[in-house]
Write a protein that holds these residues in place. Structure first.
Motif, PDB file in Angstrom:
ATOM      1  N   PHE A 190       9.722  17.511 -14.767  1.00  0.00           N
ATOM      2  CA  PHE A 190      10.046  16.692 -13.599  1.00  0.00           C
ATOM      3  C   PHE A 190       8.847  16.580 -12.658  1.00  0.00           C
ATOM      4  N   LEU A 191       8.152  17.706 -12.420  1.00  0.00           N
ATOM      5  CA  LEU A 191       6.967  17.669 -11.560  1.00  0.00           C
ATOM      6  C   LEU A 191       5.848  16.854 -12.204  1.00  0.00           C
ATOM      7  N   GLU A 192       5.747  16.923 -13.523  1.00  0.00           N
ATOM      8  CA  GLU A 192       4.748  16.117 -14.228  1.00  0.00           C
ATOM      9  C   GLU A 192       5.005  14.631 -14.008  1.00  0.00           C
ATOM     10  N   MET A 193       6.270  14.238 -14.090  1.00  0.00           N
ATOM     11  CA  MET A 193       6.632  12.835 -13.885  1.00  0.00           C
ATOM     12  C   MET A 193       6.394  12.413 -12.430  1.00  0.00           C
ATOM     13  N   GLU A 194       6.731  13.304 -11.477  1.00  0.00           N
ATOM     14  CA  GLU A 194       6.518  12.997 -10.071  1.00  0.00           C
ATOM     15  C   GLU A 194       5.032  12.863  -9.744  1.00  0.00           C
ATOM     16  N   ARG A 195       4.203  13.708 -10.352  1.00  0.00           N
ATOM     17  CA  ARG A 195       2.764  13.612 -10.108  1.00  0.00           C
ATOM     18  C   ARG A 195       2.210  12.273 -10.593  1.00  0.00           C
ATOM     19  N   SER A 196       2.664  11.821 -11.753  1.00  0.00           N
ATOM     20  CA  SER A 196       2.213  10.519 -12.261  1.00  0.00           C
ATOM     21  C   SER A 196       2.654   9.390 -11.338  1.00  0.00           C
ATOM     22  N   ARG A 197       3.874   9.504 -10.803  1.00  0.00           N
ATOM     23  CA  ARG A 197       4.376   8.461  -9.899  1.00  0.00           C
ATOM     24  C   ARG A 197       3.573   8.430  -8.598  1.00  0.00           C
ATOM     25  N   ILE A 198       3.237   9.597  -8.052  1.00  0.00           N
ATOM     26  CA  ILE A 198       2.467   9.657  -6.812  1.00  0.00           C
ATOM     27  C   ILE A 198       1.071   9.082  -7.020  1.00  0.00           C
ATOM     28  N   ARG A 199       0.461   9.392  -8.147  1.00  0.00           N
ATOM     29  CA  ARG A 199      -0.869   8.842  -8.426  1.00  0.00           C
ATOM     30  C   ARG A 199      -0.830   7.326  -8.561  1.00  0.00           C
ATOM     31  N   ALA A 200       0.252   6.812  -9.144  1.00  0.00           N
ATOM     32  CA  ALA A 200       0.394   5.355  -9.269  1.00  0.00           C
ATOM     33  C   ALA A 200       0.542   4.709  -7.890  1.00  0.00           C
ATOM     34  N   LEU A 201       1.306   5.350  -6.993  1.00  0.00           N
ATOM     35  CA  LEU A 201       1.449   4.823  -5.632  1.00  0.00           C
ATOM     36  C   LEU A 201       0.115   4.826  -4.896  1.00  0.00           C
ATOM     37  N   ARG A 202      -0.694   5.853  -5.116  1.00  0.00           N
ATOM     38  CA  ARG A 202      -2.003   5.903  -4.467  1.00  0.00           C
ATOM     39  C   ARG A 202      -2.912   4.791  -4.975  1.00  0.00           C
ATOM     40  N   ARG A 203      -2.941   4.583  -6.278  1.00  0.00           N
ATOM     41  CA  ARG A 203      -3.775   3.506  -6.834  1.00  0.00           C
ATOM     42  C   ARG A 203      -3.308   2.143  -6.341  1.00  0.00           C
ATOM     43  N   ARG A 204      -2.004   1.993  -6.171  1.00  0.00           N
ATOM     44  CA  ARG A 204      -1.456   0.703  -5.758  1.00  0.00           C
ATOM     45  C   ARG A 204      -1.870   0.356  -4.332  1.00  0.00           C
ATOM     46  N   PHE A 205      -1.785   1.331  -3.419  1.00  0.00           N
ATOM     47  CA  PHE A 205      -2.146   1.008  -2.036  1.00  0.00           C
ATOM     48  C   PHE A 205      -3.665   0.860  -1.882  1.00  0.00           C
ATOM     49  N   GLN A 206      -4.443   1.612  -2.684  1.00  0.00           N
ATOM     50  CA  GLN A 206      -5.901   1.483  -2.603  1.00  0.00           C
ATOM     51  C   GLN A 206      -6.387   0.142  -3.147  1.00  0.00           C
ATOM     52  N   ALA A 207      -5.622  -0.439  -4.068  1.00  0.00           N
ATOM     53  CA  ALA A 207      -6.028  -1.718  -4.654  1.00  0.00           C
ATOM     54  C   ALA A 207      -5.560  -2.915  -3.840  1.00  0.00           C
ATOM     55  N   THR A 208      -4.743  -2.699  -2.819  1.00  0.00           N
ATOM     56  CA  THR A 208      -4.219  -3.793  -1.997  1.00  0.00           C
ATOM     57  C   THR A 208      -5.257  -4.209  -0.959  1.00  0.00           C
ATOM     58  N   SER A 209      -5.537  -5.495  -0.875  1.00  0.00           N
ATOM     59  CA  SER A 209      -6.550  -5.998   0.056  1.00  0.00           C
ATOM     60  C   SER A 209      -5.945  -6.535   1.352  1.00  0.00           C
ATOM     61  N   GLU A 210      -4.708  -7.029   1.311  1.00  0.00           N
ATOM     62  CA  GLU A 210      -4.071  -7.578   2.511  1.00  0.00           C
ATOM     63  C   GLU A 210      -3.773  -6.437   3.488  1.00  0.00           C
ATOM     64  N   PRO A 211      -4.275  -6.489   4.736  1.00  0.00           N
ATOM     65  CA  PRO A 211      -4.210  -5.342   5.660  1.00  0.00           C
ATOM     66  C   PRO A 211      -2.800  -4.823   5.914  1.00  0.00           C
ATOM     67  N   ASN A 212      -1.864  -5.708   6.265  1.00  0.00           N
ATOM     68  CA  ASN A 212      -0.516  -5.254   6.606  1.00  0.00           C
ATOM     69  C   ASN A 212       0.184  -4.618   5.408  1.00  0.00           C
ATOM     70  N   GLU A 213       0.039  -5.246   4.253  1.00  0.00           N
ATOM     71  CA  GLU A 213       0.665  -4.699   3.051  1.00  0.00           C
ATOM     72  C   GLU A 213       0.022  -3.370   2.654  1.00  0.00           C
ATOM     73  N   ARG A 214      -1.283  -3.265   2.866  1.00  0.00           N
ATOM     74  CA  ARG A 214      -1.982  -2.017   2.544  1.00  0.00           C
ATOM     75  C   ARG A 214      -1.479  -0.866   3.423  1.00  0.00           C
ATOM     76  N   ILE A 215      -1.292  -1.147   4.720  1.00  0.00           N
ATOM     77  CA  ILE A 215      -0.788  -0.115   5.633  1.00  0.00           C
ATOM     78  C   ILE A 215       0.625   0.304   5.237  1.00  0.00           C
ATOM     79  N   ARG A 216       1.472  -0.686   4.893  1.00  0.00           N
ATOM     80  CA  ARG A 216       2.843  -0.369   4.505  1.00  0.00           C
ATOM     81  C   ARG A 216       2.873   0.518   3.257  1.00  0.00           C
ATOM     82  N   ARG A 217       2.055   0.174   2.263  1.00  0.00           N
ATOM     83  CA  ARG A 217       2.030   0.957   1.026  1.00  0.00           C
ATOM     84  C   ARG A 217       1.415   2.345   1.248  1.00  0.00           C
ATOM     85  N   LYS A 218       0.455   2.417   2.160  1.00  0.00           N
ATOM     86  CA  LYS A 218      -0.150   3.716   2.449  1.00  0.00           C
ATOM     87  C   LYS A 218       0.859   4.655   3.107  1.00  0.00           C
ATOM     88  N   ILE A 219       1.640   4.117   4.049  1.00  0.00           N
ATOM     89  CA  ILE A 219       2.662   4.934   4.713  1.00  0.00           C
ATOM     90  C   ILE A 219       3.691   5.424   3.698  1.00  0.00           C
TER      91      ILE A 219
END
Length: 397
Positions: free
Chosen positions: A170-199
């Motif tokens: 379960f922790l292995e799966m959660e770690r993969s999900r968290i890393r995917a969320l981090r990559r997603r917000f780092q790849a977002t260029s639109e400022p408002n959407e980037r802030i929302r995904r970062k939060i």
């Protein structure tokens, strides 16, 4: 680095000339529990001034995770403004900015050996040219130089990942999900959407860390439960289980009159005074200087015998220095080491830096923890103190 400014409406003799009130005790307790540093000077002008209510010192400047050395100047300015509170002016320098290092136990294996030896030789040579009239100042300066050298020449460890017993799919799966969320917000260029995904990423990361901690604790407690089955006295379980509690978890203590002491600072002060009573003013012992001069000089052989009887990496002092570190300092400059001990002996001075100690309180199993005599204290004293004590003990025996 955290700066905290506020109108706390609390009075204390630590940050002002007024007596400590109830709010001041609560605030001081909070400051101690969270390792905050107070910048205010008790001799400053009042931070609050009102013609109808008078003057008071209720505004505070607190620091967290940073040394007070970065504050170059601090003062209360009473120039005219549109508030009852006066201006708080200060300057800080980034050149001397440094995080407060976490205290640790320094072992010889923790250091880059050749760099540390060169640094110690340089420190010993510089200290040998210093005046020893003020023994307390000399010892304080010497020990600080040694600790700074340890931090400067510490060996960087490379952590190798291992399969932890508490890790699960379960922790292995959660770690993969968290890393995917981090990559997603780092790849977002639109400022408002980037802030929302970062939060959202930060929120989920906090939950993931909390889950890891809970899983570790649950696994360790299961391990302790298995030990209890074998250990019928239950002492090992009690000792380890109590180590989880922090200073905030101290139970309410009863004073000599049976009244409850509810603040952390007062509880710690009461326990230490009970376990380590001090000499009253009318019982202060006078030093017989005429008798002290009859003592023989401490010799190199006596100090070496002490080092041979002590383990080099055990029981660090409040600065984290172990017997192994002090031993290397001795062999680097024997004359300075022996001169310092003989100076303390013949002047009848025991430096203040050698009187400090780290106290660990181990509760007695099955006892009323509201009474201070139901704790076993373990006090870790400075290594220099142990050397001088053992030499005198050997001579007296």
């Amino acid at each position: 680095m955290i700066f905290i400014f506020g109108d706390f409406n609390a009075k204390s003799s630590i940050w002002g000339p007024r007596d400590t009130d109830k709010r001041g005790e609560i605030l001081l307790d909070l400051i101690i529990e969270n390792d905050l540093l107070i910048v205010n000077d008790s001799k400053s002008l009042p931070s609050y001034s009102c013609p109808s209510k008078g003057q008071s010192w209720i505004d505070l400047f607190l620091l967290k995770n940073v040394s007070c050395d970065i504050i170059i100047s601090w003062r209360i300015d009473d120039r005219i403004n549109f508030s009852d509170h006066n201006f708080m002016d200060f300057e800080f320098s980034l050149e001397i900015f440094k995080k407060i290092p976490k205290k640790k136990s320094w072992k010889t294996s923790d250091l880059n050996w050749f760099d540390f030896k060169a640094s110690i030789s340089s420190i010993s040579d510089s200290m040998e040219n210093c005046e020893m009239d003020d023994v307390d100042f000399f010892v304080h300066k010497f020990q600080n130089a040694i600790v700074n050298s340890c931090w400067k020449n510490r060996r960087k460890r490379i952590t190798i990942g291992k399969n932890a017993i508490w890790w699960n799919p379960f922790l292995e799966m959660e770690r993969s999900r968290i890393r995917a969320l981090r990559r997603r917000f780092q790849a977002t260029s639109e400022p408002n959407e980037r802030i929302r995904r970062k939060i959202y990423f930060k929120r989920e990361l906090t939950k993931y860390k909390r889950t890891c901690i809970d899983t570790k604790m649950a696994t360790f407690r299961d391990h302790l439960d298995k030990i209890v089955v074998v250990n019928t006295f239950d002492s090992f379980y009690c000792l380890i289980d109590d180590s989880f509690s922090t200073s905030r978890d101290l139970v309410q203590m009863l004073d000599d009159n049976g009244q409850e002491i509810d603040t952390h600072s007062k509880i710690m002060e009461y326990i230490l005074k009970f376990l380590f009573p001090t000499i009253d003013d009318d019982e202060i012992l006078s030093v017989q200087t005429d008798k002290i001069s009859e003592f023989d000089l401490i010799t190199e052989e006596e100090i070496i015998s002490i080092f041979e009887d002590c383990k080099k990496d055990k029981s660090p002092d409040p600065d984290g220095l172990t017997m192994g570190i002090i031993k290397e300092i001795f062999f680097d400059n024997k004359s300075l080491f022996i001169k310092l001990l003989n100076l303390c002996l013949h002047k009848g001075i025991f430096p203040k830096a050698w009187k400090r100690g780290n106290v660990a309180l181990i509760p007695k199993s099955g006892k009323d923890l509201r009474l201070p005599n139901n704790y076993r204290p373990i006090c870790l004293l400075p290594v220099w103190d142990k050397i001088l004590d053992k030499i005198l003990a050997q001579r007296l025996s």
